[in-house]
Design an enzyme around this catalytic site. Structure first.
Site, PDB file in Angstrom:
ATOM      1  N   ARG A 164      44.016   8.581   9.578  1.00  0.00           N
ATOM      2  CA  ARG A 164      42.753   8.210   8.903  1.00  0.00           C
ATOM      3  C   ARG A 164      41.527   8.731   9.649  1.00  0.00           C
ATOM      4  NH1 ARG A 164      46.369   7.279   6.265  1.00  0.00           N
ATOM      5  NH2 ARG A 164      46.811   5.483   4.949  1.00  0.00           N
ATOM      6  N   SER A 237      42.770  -0.080   1.229  1.00  0.00           N
ATOM      7  CA  SER A 237      42.874  -0.735   2.544  1.00  0.00           C
ATOM      8  C   SER A 237      41.497  -0.800   3.190  1.00  0.00           C
ATOM      9  CB  SER A 237      43.789   0.058   3.475  1.00  0.00           C
ATOM     10  OG  SER A 237      45.045   0.189   2.878  1.00  0.00           O
ATOM     11  N   GLU A 333      38.412   0.792   7.837  1.00  0.00           N
ATOM     12  CA  GLU A 333      38.710   2.130   7.322  1.00  0.00           C
ATOM     13  C   GLU A 333      37.583   2.563   6.380  1.00  0.00           C
ATOM     14  OE1 GLU A 333      42.831   2.725   5.891  1.00  0.00           O
ATOM     15  OE2 GLU A 333      41.937   3.806   4.210  1.00  0.00           O
TER      16      GLU A 333
HETATM   17  C1  FAD Z   1      42.782   1.200  -5.102  1.00  0.00           C
HETATM   18  C2  FAD Z   1      42.554   2.139  -3.951  1.00  0.00           C
HETATM   19  C3  FAD Z   1      43.641   2.655  -3.275  1.00  0.00           C
HETATM   20  C4  FAD Z   1      43.465   3.539  -2.191  1.00  0.00           C
HETATM   21  N1  FAD Z   1      44.560   4.016  -1.550  1.00  0.00           N
HETATM   22  C5  FAD Z   1      44.420   4.861  -0.503  1.00  0.00           C
HETATM   23  C6  FAD Z   1      45.576   5.368   0.176  1.00  0.00           C
HETATM   24  O1  FAD Z   1      46.711   5.096  -0.183  1.00  0.00           O
HETATM   25  N2  FAD Z   1      45.369   6.192   1.221  1.00  0.00           N
HETATM   26  C7  FAD Z   1      44.123   6.563   1.638  1.00  0.00           C
HETATM   27  O2  FAD Z   1      44.031   7.313   2.610  1.00  0.00           O
HETATM   28  N3  FAD Z   1      43.014   6.091   1.006  1.00  0.00           N
HETATM   29  C8  FAD Z   1      43.128   5.264  -0.044  1.00  0.00           C
HETATM   30  N4  FAD Z   1      42.023   4.763  -0.689  1.00  0.00           N
HETATM   31  C9  FAD Z   1      40.688   5.131  -0.189  1.00  0.00           C
HETATM   32  C10 FAD Z   1      40.014   6.309  -0.963  1.00  0.00           C
HETATM   33  O3  FAD Z   1      40.555   6.457  -2.237  1.00  0.00           O
HETATM   34  C11 FAD Z   1      40.131   7.623  -0.219  1.00  0.00           C
HETATM   35  O4  FAD Z   1      39.589   7.512   1.069  1.00  0.00           O
HETATM   36  C12 FAD Z   1      39.417   8.770  -0.943  1.00  0.00           C
HETATM   37  O5  FAD Z   1      39.667   9.985  -0.298  1.00  0.00           O
HETATM   38  C13 FAD Z   1      37.919   8.561  -1.061  1.00  0.00           C
HETATM   39  O6  FAD Z   1      37.415   9.552  -1.934  1.00  0.00           O
HETATM   40  P1  FAD Z   1      35.997   9.421  -2.607  1.00  0.00           P
HETATM   41  O7  FAD Z   1      35.718  10.708  -3.293  1.00  0.00           O
HETATM   42  O8  FAD Z   1      35.940   8.203  -3.435  1.00  0.00           O
HETATM   43  O9  FAD Z   1      35.068   9.300  -1.337  1.00  0.00           O
HETATM   44  P2  FAD Z   1      33.721   8.446  -1.185  1.00  0.00           P
HETATM   45  O10 FAD Z   1      34.047   7.011  -1.105  1.00  0.00           O
HETATM   46  O11 FAD Z   1      32.721   8.879  -2.187  1.00  0.00           O
HETATM   47  O12 FAD Z   1      33.258   8.960   0.248  1.00  0.00           O
HETATM   48  C14 FAD Z   1      33.982   8.601   1.409  1.00  0.00           C
HETATM   49  C15 FAD Z   1      33.327   9.262   2.642  1.00  0.00           C
HETATM   50  O13 FAD Z   1      33.481  10.678   2.565  1.00  0.00           O
HETATM   51  C16 FAD Z   1      32.217  11.346   2.538  1.00  0.00           C
HETATM   52  N5  FAD Z   1      32.377  12.475   1.598  1.00  0.00           N
HETATM   53  C17 FAD Z   1      32.842  12.423   0.324  1.00  0.00           C
HETATM   54  N6  FAD Z   1      32.918  13.660  -0.191  1.00  0.00           N
HETATM   55  C18 FAD Z   1      32.488  14.521   0.762  1.00  0.00           C
HETATM   56  C19 FAD Z   1      32.325  15.947   0.832  1.00  0.00           C
HETATM   57  N7  FAD Z   1      32.619  16.743  -0.203  1.00  0.00           N
HETATM   58  N8  FAD Z   1      31.842  16.489   1.984  1.00  0.00           N
HETATM   59  C20 FAD Z   1      31.538  15.693   3.040  1.00  0.00           C
HETATM   60  N9  FAD Z   1      31.656  14.337   3.042  1.00  0.00           N
HETATM   61  C21 FAD Z   1      32.146  13.766   1.917  1.00  0.00           C
HETATM   62  C22 FAD Z   1      31.233  10.295   2.067  1.00  0.00           C
HETATM   63  O14 FAD Z   1      29.919  10.567   2.517  1.00  0.00           O
HETATM   64  C23 FAD Z   1      31.813   9.028   2.688  1.00  0.00           C
HETATM   65  O15 FAD Z   1      31.448   8.945   4.052  1.00  0.00           O
HETATM   66  C24 FAD Z   1      42.161   3.895  -1.779  1.00  0.00           C
HETATM   67  C25 FAD Z   1      41.051   3.370  -2.480  1.00  0.00           C
HETATM   68  C26 FAD Z   1      41.260   2.510  -3.544  1.00  0.00           C
HETATM   69  C27 FAD Z   1      40.068   1.989  -4.301  1.00  0.00           C
END
Ligand code: FAD
Length: 337
Positions: A164, A237, A333
């Protein structure tokens, strides 16, 4: 590129928390990143890159420019008899990419089915599930380096990927990712050892599982275990699984023989944070509009219009309580804004 003012972000984060962005724009092309950053420099405002909003918690309004990443496109760069190399825009939906690859029978990311969010965010915390991490298939990343003001290509081994974590998380706000390149296999090694995958395949009487079977099994397990953010606000998580020394592991194991943990080296163990939280009495507990999910203690849920600050305080109470009981400091996380 249009910059809007006073935009409500509650539908743009999976917790559904209210927060206003003073300024907001969407990015559909790489060059718009430079444009947005120049605007921030001129206005002396900070920026926040927003993907699907599924790994962040807004505890306050954001007095700066929220840059919503919407660069799309999946490009086949190279195909050999054994593998394919694809380049994917940071704004593509992660699960749709997984489905696309599963349909093509390109293996490597099927265990990461149904993780919400965008492709560009996948390397940030090196998303992982069911024994696989994004780093296993990422070849290189194209990003704008806001320190040197240059476009850079970061090869996998320079991304400092770990559990992570990555250079993108460590050096917060330094890199804006526009594309991710993946190497996928046509005859992949399937990972079925983790969680209940084998059990589901067995129930379905599948003896020789395909990539699609694995993906379907994982989707089924996740739907059963995790709350759907469209129904119940959450960010998956909330905490990381902590790493402890062998000595600490032995001490806790002595008092709690049912401890859920696994070795990661000769001298270190990773402990299931969900187990610690459950033992501290939080599983299924509700305080006001915030709660600890009854099927998975690692997940904090927003039952009904909770503010980001209420959720944050709830997570703080969990951290304190686990620390008091086990002497282990849980780390979040989820990104706190
Ligand atoms: C129901 C559920 C289940 C999940 N299961 C998992 C799992 O099994 N494993 C896991 O690892 N995660 C899991 N997650 C967490 C999440 O889905 C991941 O971390 C995912 O990658 C976040 O993507 P996002 O586009 O929504 O990022 P955001 O929430 O929009 O951003 C997250 C971070 O990344 C930065 N960011 C986003 N895009 C960029 C970019 N292009 N360039 C630079 N910085 C950027 C943002 O500024 C922020 O700091 C889960 C979440 C939910 C709601």
């Amino acid at each position: 590129m249009l910059i809007q003012e006073n935009i409500q972000l509650s539908t743009l984060n999976s917790f559904g928390c209210k927060a206003t962005a003073s300024y907001f724009c969407t990015i559909k092309r790489k060059d718009e990143i430079n444009e947005a950053l120049s605007w921030c420099t001129h206005q002396e405002k900070p920026f926040l890159i927003l993907g699907g909003g599924s790994n962040l918690l807004f505890t306050k309004d954001f007095d700066g420019l929220v840059i919503k990443m919407e660069i799309k496109g999946i490009q086949l760069l190279k195909e050999t008899p054994s593998d394919v190399t694809i380049s994917v825009g940071a704004g593509e939906n992660w699960h749709l990419l997984v489905k696309y690859c599963v349909q093509k029978a390109w293996g490597g990311i099927e265990n990461l089915s149904l993780i919400p969010g965008t492709v560009g965010a996948a390397p940030i915390q090196n998303i992982g599930a069911y024994g696989v991490e994004a780093k296993d298939t990422i070849q290189q990343i194209t990003a704008f380096d806001t320190y040197t003001k240059q476009w850079v290509t970061l090869k996998n081994d320079t991304c400092q990927f770990s559990y992570r974590n990555s250079i993108f998380k460590r050096e917060k706000n330094r890199y804006i990712i526009s594309e991710v390149q993946f190497l996928l296999q046509k005859q992949p090694t399937l990972h079925t050892d983790y969680g209940a995958i084998r059990e589901v395949l067995h129930q379905k009487q599948i003896k020789q599982a395909s990539i699609e079977d694995i993906s379907n099994a994982i989707i089924e397990i996740r739907r059963e275990k995790l709350p759907d953010p469209a129904m119940l606000g959450n960010a998956g998580s909330f905490f990381k699984n902590p790493t402890v020394t062998l000595e600490t592991f032995n001490l806790i194991k002595h008092d709690h023989p049912a401890l859920v943990a696994f070795p990661i080296s000769d001298s270190e163990y990773k402990i299931a944070a969900g187990w610690l939280i459950e033992q501290a009495g939080w599983k299924g507990k509700k305080q006001g509009s915030v709660g600890c999910y009854e099927k998975q203690a690692l997940v904090i849920v927003n039952y009904d219009h909770a503010t980001g600050m209420e959720i944050y305080n709830f997570s703080e109470a969990i951290i304190q309580s686990v620390n008091n009981k086990f002497g282990i400091q849980l780390e979040r996380e989820v990104n706190i804004i």
